[in-house]
Design an enzyme around this catalytic site. Structure first.
Site, mmCIF file in Angstrom:
data_model
loop_
_atom_site.group_PDB
_atom_site.id
_atom_site.type_symbol
_atom_site.label_atom_id
_atom_site.label_comp_id
_atom_site.label_asym_id
_atom_site.label_seq_id
_atom_site.Cartn_x
_atom_site.Cartn_y
_atom_site.Cartn_z
ATOM 1 N N CYS A 2 0.790 -1.233 0.000
ATOM 2 C CA CYS A 2 0.000 0.000 0.000
ATOM 3 C C CYS A 2 0.829 1.294 0.000
ATOM 4 O O CYS A 2 1.876 1.353 0.634
ATOM 5 C CB CYS A 2 -0.872 0.042 1.232
ATOM 6 S SG CYS A 2 -1.745 -1.467 1.571
ATOM 7 N N GLU A 483 17.624 -18.308 -5.646
ATOM 8 C CA GLU A 483 17.256 -16.967 -6.116
ATOM 9 C C GLU A 483 16.755 -17.030 -7.565
ATOM 10 O O GLU A 483 15.784 -16.356 -7.929
ATOM 11 C CB GLU A 483 18.459 -16.019 -5.963
ATOM 12 C CG GLU A 483 18.302 -14.630 -6.522
ATOM 13 C CD GLU A 483 17.129 -13.832 -5.930
ATOM 14 O OE1 GLU A 483 16.544 -14.252 -4.933
ATOM 15 O OE2 GLU A 483 16.793 -12.790 -6.518
ATOM 16 N N LYS A 487 13.061 -15.832 -8.791
ATOM 17 C CA LYS A 487 12.830 -14.843 -9.861
ATOM 18 C C LYS A 487 11.863 -15.399 -10.898
ATOM 19 O O LYS A 487 10.954 -14.717 -11.351
ATOM 20 C CB LYS A 487 14.135 -14.462 -10.574
ATOM 21 C CG LYS A 487 15.078 -13.559 -9.845
ATOM 22 C CD LYS A 487 14.655 -12.111 -9.755
ATOM 23 C CE LYS A 487 13.897 -11.856 -8.486
ATOM 24 N NZ LYS A 487 14.632 -11.648 -7.263
ATOM 25 N N GLU A 490 8.295 -15.547 -9.538
ATOM 26 C CA GLU A 490 7.700 -14.233 -9.321
ATOM 27 C C GLU A 490 7.179 -13.602 -10.592
ATOM 28 O O GLU A 490 6.094 -13.048 -10.609
ATOM 29 C CB GLU A 490 8.767 -13.269 -8.768
ATOM 30 C CG GLU A 490 9.059 -13.367 -7.323
ATOM 31 C CD GLU A 490 10.076 -12.319 -6.931
ATOM 32 O OE1 GLU A 490 11.245 -12.430 -7.344
ATOM 33 O OE2 GLU A 490 9.704 -11.386 -6.212
ATOM 34 N N HIS A 506 17.668 -37.768 -2.913
ATOM 35 C CA HIS A 506 16.863 -37.936 -1.702
ATOM 36 C C HIS A 506 15.399 -37.570 -1.941
ATOM 37 O O HIS A 506 14.661 -37.334 -0.990
ATOM 38 C CB HIS A 506 17.462 -37.105 -0.566
ATOM 39 C CG HIS A 506 18.868 -37.508 -0.245
ATOM 40 N ND1 HIS A 506 19.172 -38.709 0.349
ATOM 41 C CD2 HIS A 506 20.051 -36.891 -0.507
ATOM 42 C CE1 HIS A 506 20.497 -38.805 0.470
ATOM 43 N NE2 HIS A 506 21.044 -37.717 -0.047
HETATM 44 C C1 F6R Z 1 11.956 -10.861 -4.511
HETATM 45 C C2 F6R Z 1 11.865 -9.786 -3.551
HETATM 46 C C3 F6R Z 1 11.400 -10.114 -2.193
HETATM 47 C C4 F6R Z 1 12.160 -9.271 -1.154
HETATM 48 C C5 F6R Z 1 11.573 -9.502 0.238
HETATM 49 C C6 F6R Z 1 12.336 -8.750 1.290
HETATM 50 O O1 F6R Z 1 12.369 -10.417 -5.754
HETATM 51 O O2 F6R Z 1 12.128 -8.659 -3.850
HETATM 52 O O3 F6R Z 1 11.534 -11.473 -1.918
HETATM 53 O O4 F6R Z 1 13.501 -9.612 -1.192
HETATM 54 O O5 F6R Z 1 10.233 -9.096 0.257
HETATM 55 O O6 F6R Z 1 12.326 -7.392 1.032
HETATM 56 P P1 F6R Z 1 13.429 -6.426 1.593
HETATM 57 O O7 F6R Z 1 14.725 -6.787 0.965
HETATM 58 O O8 F6R Z 1 12.962 -5.058 1.212
HETATM 59 O O9 F6R Z 1 13.448 -6.633 3.079
#
Ligand code: F6R
Length: 610
Positions: A2, A483, A487, A490, A506
């Site tokens: 928000c 990671e 990505k 997402e 496993h």
């Molecule tokens: C993924 C992503 C999220 C943030 C997570 C933590 O691309 O951006 O997984 O890494 O929400 O956010 P921060 O780093 O702002 O604490």
């Protein structure tokens, strides 16, 4: 998550509010709204589900005029994505409210307010704020006092801005758990949940602290702490580029940010690492004294930042000889944990406002960690202000919801932390030289790696019709595989899982068939031969593999394996380098699938609720 914008001015504030909302779009939202105290003394409101542009179109159809106004982008928590649940919320004909966070005791408030005759028109927790303030106003107090009395009744998190139709010269704002920043103008003042929203109108900001309530008029800002005492807060001049919100010719912010990585990593290293190692005091005054006594590091983070922390554990234990634990913030904050002797708490966060990470930091202070360090990208953010030490990653504003350049600068920061802690814990001269020289080579290596884009675009074509995928890595590349999988999930919505490749037999080997592409990260390191055995296990079961490999790693493409060569790199920087092709793969797959790359569904940039 928000976004809030508010303004008190002599001019019509509609455009300021809408532009502010547009600049907050990157945080993720599903509906938007604006409320104005019109010059004729009426309170008006327009709300829309969908994009801010739809709200702007609706506003343009009418005569929206007002010198005091509030606006909001909502990311649904309580109540579905509907116009009636969008903010601002009203308490009949008088009070208007926008709110970030969650009022946890909203059910009991709702019952009590209903018994007093208030009717609820939405399913939100926020509407209880409007009616509670209204009820206080009815007793005859001013808006400021009404809000001060009201917040005592709220449990949970809020950043809220409130207008009273009977007093159009001001807004009152309150912060507890959700950030708010006041923007100072000339004869006009502003409020927002993120300074990005206000950069077109001011560069002078006051970051409110936990428990603050403030009254904002055109000419004055009066701030009160949680006990109601008047307080002065520092005015900070922002150095964020006004045009940080531009795509600079790229199709998406995410692609722009992927390509910015050589530059921001260079910025991150500047004046911090020279030929001999770290320059003085890069973790802040007093850091070296603290680091001298550190025997254990506990890292806490969420999402992508958590993956940076996982990588750091390999480095801190291997090179700096410091034991290291890593945990997801939302788990850490709700379990009993044991604090190691001389333990440094390290939080990592792009935004510095992630609710779970912030709560974990506050808990750690109670638990008795010797000190806290945050590795963060946003100066003035809550984590920076509440940690003993802060190290800024200097990635610049990251607009794409999927984190890219913030991650690689976090990793760069962790290599610097490895050097700093290693100094006091017997890092070998050889390791120190290797880290320092690989850090010097890093920006150029990243540039070289970005040049392999074409091969990845072709690969994405083969990949885009798949529904599932598996990412494999070993050692410090295991978090990079995680990671890469995050990505892809997402932004392309393809189901992706990551495994340490030694774990294949496993369980996950059962998944392998030609419909489950397997992505392997394969630098030429001491685990290469082990990784090759895992690759053979996949091949023997008919799996199709895409291997990102060092050109000296002796992989060659055949009918079951496609090899994409990644530039050779020395020293511990390989995880940073191998992140790049995985980011590009996700981007190009998402492009083919036509998803909303910069604002993927259901996600928010800054997760300020738990
Ligand atoms: C993924 C992503 C999220 C943030 C997570 C933590 O691309 O951006 O997984 O890494 O929400 O956010 P921060 O780093 O702002 O604490």
């Amino acid at each position: 998550m928000c976004g809030i914008v508010g303004a008190v001015a002599e001019r019509n504030v509609v455009e300021i509010l809408l532009e502010g909302l547009k600049r907050l779009e990157y945080r993720g939202y599903d509906s938007a709204g604006v409320a104005l105290l019109q010059q004729d003394g009426t309170l008006s409101r327009i709300r829309r589900t969908g994009k801010v542009q739809e709200l702007a179109d609706a506003v343009a159809e009418g005569e929206a005029l007002g010198t005091t106004g509030i606006a909001h982008t909502r990311w649904a928590t309580h109540g579905g994505v509907t116009e009636k649940n969008a903010h601002p919320h009203f308490s009949p004909e008088r009070v208007a409210v926008v709110h970030n966070g969650i009022i946890e005791n909203y059910q009991s408030l709702r019952e009590s307010l209903t018994s007093k005759g208030y009717t609820f028109t939405s399913d939100t927790d926020t509407e209880t704020i409007a009616h509670t303030v209204h009820e206080e106003l009815k007793s005859g107090c001013a808006l400021l006092a009404a809000v001060q009395h009201s917040v005592k009744q709220f449990h949970g998190a809020y950043g809220t801005v409130i207008m009273d139709k009977e007093d159009p010269s001001r807004v009152v704002v309150a912060r507890s758990g959700s950030p708010l920043v006041i923007g100072l103008g000339l004869g006009e003042n502003f409020i927002a949940s993120d300074q990005m929203a206000l950069l077109p109108v001011t560069r002078r900001f006051i970051f409110l602290e936990e428990g603050d309530v403030a009254e904002i008029t055109r000419r004055e800002v009066n701030i009160f702490d949680k006990d109601g005492n008047p307080v002065e807060r520092d005015v900070v001049e922002s150095n964020i580029e006004h045009d940080a919100g531009d795509k600079a010719g790229y199709r998406h912010y995410m692609l722009k940010e992927i390509h910015e990585q050589p530059t921001v990593v260079r910025n991150s290293l500047q004046n911090r690492v020279d030929d001999n190692g770290l320059t003085a005091d890069i973790f802040g005054p007093g850091a070296d004294e603290i680091f001298r006594d550190v025997k254990h590091v506990q890292i806490i983070a969420c999402g992508t930042s958590y993956h940076a922390g996982m990588t750091a554990r390999y480095w801190l234990e291997q090179y700096a000889n410091v034991s290291c634990g890593i945990e997801i913030a939302s788990e850490f904050r709700y379990r009993k944990s044991v604090v190691h002797e001389n333990s440094l708490l390290v939080t990592i966060s792009q935004s510095g406002e992630t609710a779970d990470t912030l709560a974990a930091l506050r808990l750690a202070k109670e638990l008795g960690y010797m000190s806290s360090l945050t590795i963060c990208n946003v100066p003035g953010s809550s984590l920076v202000r509440e940690s003993d030490l802060a190290f800024m990653t200097r990635a610049g504003a990251e607009i794409g919801v999927a984190s890219t350049k913030a991650f690689t600068t976090q990793l760069t920061a962790f290599l610097m932390l490895t050097l700093a802690l290693g100094e006091h814990n017997g890092i070998s001269a050889e390791d120190k030289t290797s880290i320092v020289s690989s850090l010097h080579s890093l920006p150029a290596k990243l540039e070289e790696t970005l040049a392999i884009t074409q091969g990845i675009e072709d690969l994405a074509e083969e990949f885009a019709d798949k529904n599932h995928s598996l990412f494999l890595g070993r050692g410090d590349q295991y978090p990079i595989a995680m990671e890469g999988a995050l990505k892809l999930k997402e932004i392309s919505y393809i189901h992706a899982e990551a495994y340490a490749s030694g774990e294949l037999k496993h369980g996950p080997l059962a998944l392998i068939d030609e419909e489950m592409p397997v992505i392997v990260v394969a630098p030429n390191n001491e685990l290469l031969e082990k990784l090759k055995s895992n690759v053979e296990e996949v091949r023997a079961r008919g799996g199709i593999m895409y291997v990102f490999a060092d050109k000296d790693a002796a992989f060659s493409s055949d009918e079951t394996m496609r090899v994409i060569n990644v530039p050779h790199c020395e020293g511990p920087i390989a995880p940073i380098i191998y992140t790049i092709p995985l980011q590009l793969l996700s981007y190009y797959v998402a492009l083919i699938k036509g998803t909303d790359v910069d604002q993927p569904r259901n996600l928010a940039k800054s997760v300020t609720v738990e």
